[in-house]
Scaffold this active site. Structure first.
Site, PDB file in Angstrom:
ATOM      1  N   ARG A 162      28.896 -59.441  54.928  1.00 36.10           N
ATOM      2  CA  ARG A 162      29.773 -59.805  56.035  1.00 36.10           C
ATOM      3  C   ARG A 162      31.116 -60.198  55.431  1.00 36.10           C
ATOM      4  O   ARG A 162      31.180 -60.666  54.287  1.00 36.10           O
ATOM      5  CB  ARG A 162      29.198 -60.980  56.826  1.00 36.10           C
ATOM      6  CG  ARG A 162      27.818 -60.725  57.453  1.00 36.10           C
ATOM      7  CD  ARG A 162      27.295 -61.998  58.116  1.00 36.10           C
ATOM      8  NE  ARG A 162      26.017 -61.779  58.797  1.00 36.10           N
ATOM      9  CZ  ARG A 162      24.822 -61.985  58.238  1.00 36.10           C
ATOM     10  NH1 ARG A 162      24.754 -62.448  56.990  1.00 36.10           N
ATOM     11  NH2 ARG A 162      23.708 -61.771  58.912  1.00 36.10           N
ATOM     12  N   LYS A 185      24.234 -66.343  57.215  1.00 30.15           N
ATOM     13  CA  LYS A 185      24.147 -67.097  58.469  1.00 30.15           C
ATOM     14  C   LYS A 185      23.013 -68.104  58.405  1.00 30.15           C
ATOM     15  O   LYS A 185      21.933 -67.821  57.913  1.00 30.15           O
ATOM     16  CB  LYS A 185      23.921 -66.140  59.641  1.00 30.15           C
ATOM     17  CG  LYS A 185      25.161 -65.373  60.058  1.00 30.15           C
ATOM     18  CD  LYS A 185      24.917 -64.597  61.336  1.00 30.15           C
ATOM     19  CE  LYS A 185      26.186 -63.921  61.832  1.00 30.15           C
ATOM     20  NZ  LYS A 185      25.948 -63.188  63.094  1.00 30.15           N
ATOM     21  N   HIS A 253      33.723 -54.769  59.585  1.00 32.50           N
ATOM     22  CA  HIS A 253      32.285 -54.865  59.843  1.00 32.50           C
ATOM     23  C   HIS A 253      31.636 -53.485  59.864  1.00 32.50           C
ATOM     24  O   HIS A 253      30.445 -53.349  59.558  1.00 32.50           O
ATOM     25  CB  HIS A 253      32.048 -55.579  61.173  1.00 32.50           C
ATOM     26  CG  HIS A 253      30.763 -56.349  61.216  1.00 32.50           C
ATOM     27  ND1 HIS A 253      30.457 -57.356  60.310  1.00 32.50           N
ATOM     28  CD2 HIS A 253      29.688 -56.262  62.040  1.00 32.50           C
ATOM     29  CE1 HIS A 253      29.274 -57.852  60.602  1.00 32.50           C
ATOM     30  NE2 HIS A 253      28.779 -57.205  61.635  1.00 32.50           N
ATOM     31  N   ARG A 256      30.014 -52.554  56.666  1.00 31.47           N
ATOM     32  CA  ARG A 256      28.657 -53.099  56.491  1.00 31.47           C
ATOM     33  C   ARG A 256      27.660 -52.230  57.256  1.00 31.47           C
ATOM     34  O   ARG A 256      26.565 -51.947  56.757  1.00 31.47           O
ATOM     35  CB  ARG A 256      28.646 -54.541  56.996  1.00 31.47           C
ATOM     36  CG  ARG A 256      27.295 -55.234  56.981  1.00 31.47           C
ATOM     37  CD  ARG A 256      27.529 -56.718  57.239  1.00 31.47           C
ATOM     38  NE  ARG A 256      26.475 -57.365  57.984  1.00 31.47           N
ATOM     39  CZ  ARG A 256      25.432 -57.981  57.431  1.00 31.47           C
ATOM     40  NH1 ARG A 256      25.284 -57.968  56.119  1.00 31.47           N
ATOM     41  NH2 ARG A 256      24.541 -58.601  58.179  1.00 31.47           N
ATOM     42  N   HIS A 279      19.258 -60.133  57.807  1.00 29.94           N
ATOM     43  CA  HIS A 279      18.891 -60.228  59.218  1.00 29.94           C
ATOM     44  C   HIS A 279      17.567 -60.975  59.370  1.00 29.94           C
ATOM     45  O   HIS A 279      16.624 -60.735  58.622  1.00 29.94           O
ATOM     46  CB  HIS A 279      18.726 -58.830  59.829  1.00 29.94           C
ATOM     47  CG  HIS A 279      20.019 -58.140  60.109  1.00 29.94           C
ATOM     48  ND1 HIS A 279      20.143 -56.771  60.221  1.00 29.94           N
ATOM     49  CD2 HIS A 279      21.271 -58.630  60.290  1.00 29.94           C
ATOM     50  CE1 HIS A 279      21.392 -56.457  60.466  1.00 29.94           C
ATOM     51  NE2 HIS A 279      22.096 -57.573  60.512  1.00 29.94           N
ATOM     52  N   TYR A 288      21.387 -52.029  64.036  1.00 28.76           N
ATOM     53  CA  TYR A 288      22.492 -51.994  63.093  1.00 28.76           C
ATOM     54  C   TYR A 288      22.600 -50.637  62.411  1.00 28.76           C
ATOM     55  O   TYR A 288      23.681 -50.136  62.139  1.00 28.76           O
ATOM     56  CB  TYR A 288      22.230 -53.066  62.035  1.00 28.76           C
ATOM     57  CG  TYR A 288      23.440 -53.842  61.608  1.00 28.76           C
ATOM     58  CD1 TYR A 288      23.936 -54.866  62.392  1.00 28.76           C
ATOM     59  CD2 TYR A 288      24.067 -53.570  60.413  1.00 28.76           C
ATOM     60  CE1 TYR A 288      25.034 -55.602  61.995  1.00 28.76           C
ATOM     61  CE2 TYR A 288      25.161 -54.297  59.999  1.00 28.76           C
ATOM     62  CZ  TYR A 288      25.641 -55.319  60.795  1.00 28.76           C
ATOM     63  OH  TYR A 288      26.730 -56.037  60.396  1.00 28.76           O
TER      64      TYR A 288
END
Length: 310
Positions: A162, A185, A253, A256, A279, A288
């Site tokens: 990211r 995250k 993004h 990615r 994830h 994705y």
């Protein structure tokens, strides 16, 4: 939050947020979204019920109450996708509260989210991704800035980072080795391999950078020496994609996205790609990487014993 809410309900919401923050390592932005979603729902219910609203009333809510809230949100112009997210927050809070207080939350938990069309990411072709990196490097006349921009975009595509993860690297992370330890995250840590091209790009930037890149300072710097702003990478990416005639969906993004999709198309395992991306859910990785029926059938045909005539 509305003043009509009881202290007990305020405390319950605060306790749930603490739970999500501590035990599930939810990110700050996620916690703030949860708070907005649930507080908005509770405020609506307080007005909808026409009086004081507390813990006892949560267990008495009906499907009609939930539909009234959702109708109000749609009337305010809330998009289906955003409403579905808010409903997910409400269900998470209610599930936790029901277990703690011992009431039946079926009416809330069985509420259906509005349907919406998922916007699948549009990855670049492998050649377009390479062209983007080359063109990004041509956007600035100052060599160290050009090298910096190319290094960041190379990390996005070469490692699937990211933009926030790339910009969180510090001087302690260089020289870049064969792997990087990334905190993503929710504070979740993962190990990602680094391609030689990405290591060379970062090393080239470090050689040209005029600032001291000591251990506790940001690796990527702005022109005045402060931390690099993600918006600058967005702007240089936009300039490069305009020169290449690529669509507006080509953002940092998207690099990615492309990393993940190209790995999958090359035969990469979906769960391994999930780990590389950081994830929490495999379904997120599927969206994705734009997994389609043809790809899944191809995997089946190559992997299932019966498909091989055994």
């Amino acid at each position: 939050m509305s003043l009509a809410l009881s202290d007990g309900l305020r405390d319950a919401l605060s306790a749930w947020l603490d739970h999500e923050r501590a035990l599930k390592a939810a990110a700050k932005n996620t916690i703030e979204a949860y708070q907005r979603d649930v507080a908005g729902w509770l405020s609506f219910l307080a007005h909808h019920q026409g009086g004081s609203f507390g813990l006892a009333q949560i267990g008495r809510l009906t499907i009609s109450d939930m539909r009234a809230w959702m109708a109000q949100e749609r009337g305010r112009g809330v998009a289906p996708r955003s409403l579905a997210r808010s409903l997910s927050s409400v269900k998470g809070f209610t599930r936790w509260l029901a277990e703690r207080e011992g009431f039946d939350a079926t009416a809330i938990l069985s509420t259906r989210a509005p349907k919406y069309q998922r916007k699948l990411p549009r990855p670049l072709t492998a050649q377009a991704a390479r062209n983007m990196i080359d063109t990004v490097e041509l956007q600035h006349g100052e060599p160290w800035v050009a090298a910096r921009d190319a290094a960041v975009v190379t990390l996005l595509y070469g490692c699937g980072l990211r933009i926030s993860e790339a910009l969180s690297l510090t001087g302690a992370d260089q020289p870049i080795g064969e792997v990087l330890r990334i905190r993503g995250k929710g504070g979740k840590e993962r190990i990602v391999p680094v391609l030689p091209a990405a290591r060379r790009a970062v090393a080239d930037y470090v050689r040209h950078c005029p600032f001291d890149l000591s251990d506790d300072t940001p690796l990527f710097r702005g022109k005045r020496g402060g931390p690099l702003n993600a918006r600058l990478i967005s702007k240089v990416t936009e300039a490069a994609r305009l020169q290449l005639g690529l669509p507006a969906t080509v953002t940092p993004h998207a690099m990615r996205h492309s990393f993940a999709t190209h790995l999958l198309n090359a035969g990469g395992d979906l769960r391994a790609i999930q780990e590389l991306l950081g994830h929490a859910s495999l379904s997120t990785t599927q969206a994705y990487t734009a997994v389609d029926t043809a790809r899944l059938l191809d995997v089946y045909a190559n992997a299932h014993p019966r498909a091989k005539g055994i």
